[in-house]
Structures are given as C-alpha cells and as structure tokens.
Design an enzyme around this catalytic site. Structure first.
Site, PDB file in Angstrom:
ATOM      1  N   ASP A 187       0.869  -1.179   0.000  1.00  0.00           N
ATOM      2  CA  ASP A 187       0.000   0.000   0.000  1.00  0.00           C
ATOM      3  C   ASP A 187       0.900   1.221   0.000  1.00  0.00           C
ATOM      4  O   ASP A 187       1.917   1.247   0.701  1.00  0.00           O
ATOM      5  CB  ASP A 187      -0.908  -0.001   1.228  1.00  0.00           C
TER       6      ASP A 187
ATOM      7  N   ASP B  27      -6.776  -1.035  -4.820  1.00  0.00           N
ATOM      8  CA  ASP B  27      -7.909  -0.797  -3.923  1.00  0.00           C
ATOM      9  C   ASP B  27      -8.876   0.207  -4.536  1.00  0.00           C
ATOM     10  O   ASP B  27     -10.096   0.038  -4.470  1.00  0.00           O
ATOM     11  CB  ASP B  27      -7.428  -0.253  -2.575  1.00  0.00           C
TER      12      ASP B  27
END
Length: 162
Positions: free
Chosen positions: A115, A133
């Site tokens: 991330d 995402d």
C-alpha cells in the site's frame, strides 16, 4: 477484447507503481506527493492481511479467499461477454478484477500487499491504499451507479404508465 485490455492495463499500472515504491529506501517514507498541495502522502506499507490487517495470522485464507472471489467475478464477466449490452456491468467487473488481480499477485508472490498512498482528509488520513484498492472501489461504484440509473428509469416508466 477491450475488457481484457482494461484488466491487464490496470493490473500492470498498479504493479508497476508498487515495484517503484518497493525499490525505494524505507526511510524516505512517508512523504508528500509532489504537486498534491499536501493532500496525498506516499507510504511504503506492507499488509499481510485483508484491509486493516484483518486475518493476517491466517495467510492461507488471505490468499485463497481472494482467488475464489476473483475467479467468480471472472466467470461472471465471461458469462456477460456472451451477450450484447450490459456494458456498465462488464466495465465495472473489469475494473474490479484489474485491481483485485494486482493485490492477489502481491499476496501470492510477495506474501503481503504493498500500500503506498493516503489521502490527507479527515479519517482517510489513517488509511493507506494502493491503486488496486481504488480500482475495486471504482468498479463497484460503476456497477452500483448503473443499478441506480436502471431502477430510476424503471420507476419513472411505471409512473408514466399510470
């Protein structure tokens, strides 16, 4: 054919960015994304679970569940591709699959999902995302928006018939 290109392109884009982030020194993060006026920060986070680290102590589930879900979505997309129309559903599923495949690759190959950015606004400051995402969210929004439009059109049609 176009939906395969969408899936592949979105997956490759996110994996490319993750590769760049992984190649940088840990000590350089977090930092502000240039020209974002402080609204976006870059990070280098490794998440070995689902969002917010959920089930990180069960790595086999974290790998198998997304594989099953992506397989089901791919099957649904293949089924939709057999007919004409339903463009928004096809597009939405393609976007979702593109983002989900990137994160699945991370889980299977790296053992964690990379991330790399946060939006510096209210509660979002605490959440670090990746483009995969965002693609899952965007594809879902496309499908929901299509359903809302169809529902409103159906309701309007019933009102006119009375």
């Amino acid at each position: 054919m176009i939906y395969g290109w969408i899936i592949g392109g979105l997956t490759a884009l996110d994996l490319g960015i993750k590769s760049v982030v992984e190649g940088q020194e840990d000590g350089t993060f977090p930092r502000e994304l240039p020209n974002s006026r402080g609204m976006i920060k870059l990070h280098k986070n490794h998440n070995s679970g689902f969002p917010f680290g959920f089930l990180k102590e069960r790595p086999e589930l974290v790998k198998v569940v997304p594989l099953m879900v992506i397989s089901a979505m791919a099957g649904a997309l293949c089924s939709l591709l057999q007919g004409k129309g339903k463009t928004a559903q096809k597009l939405g599923l393609s976007i979702i699959i593109g983002g989900a495949l990137s994160n699945l690759y991370d889980r299977l190959v790296r053992g964690y999902v990379v991330d790399y950015f946060s939006i510096e606004w209210n509660r979002l400051k605490k959440v670090v995302f990746n483009l995969g995402d965002m693609f899952v969210f965007l594809g879902s929004a496309v499908i929901v928006a299509e359903q809302v439009v169809l529902s409103l059109a159906e309701t309007a049609g019933k009102v006119r018939k009375k």
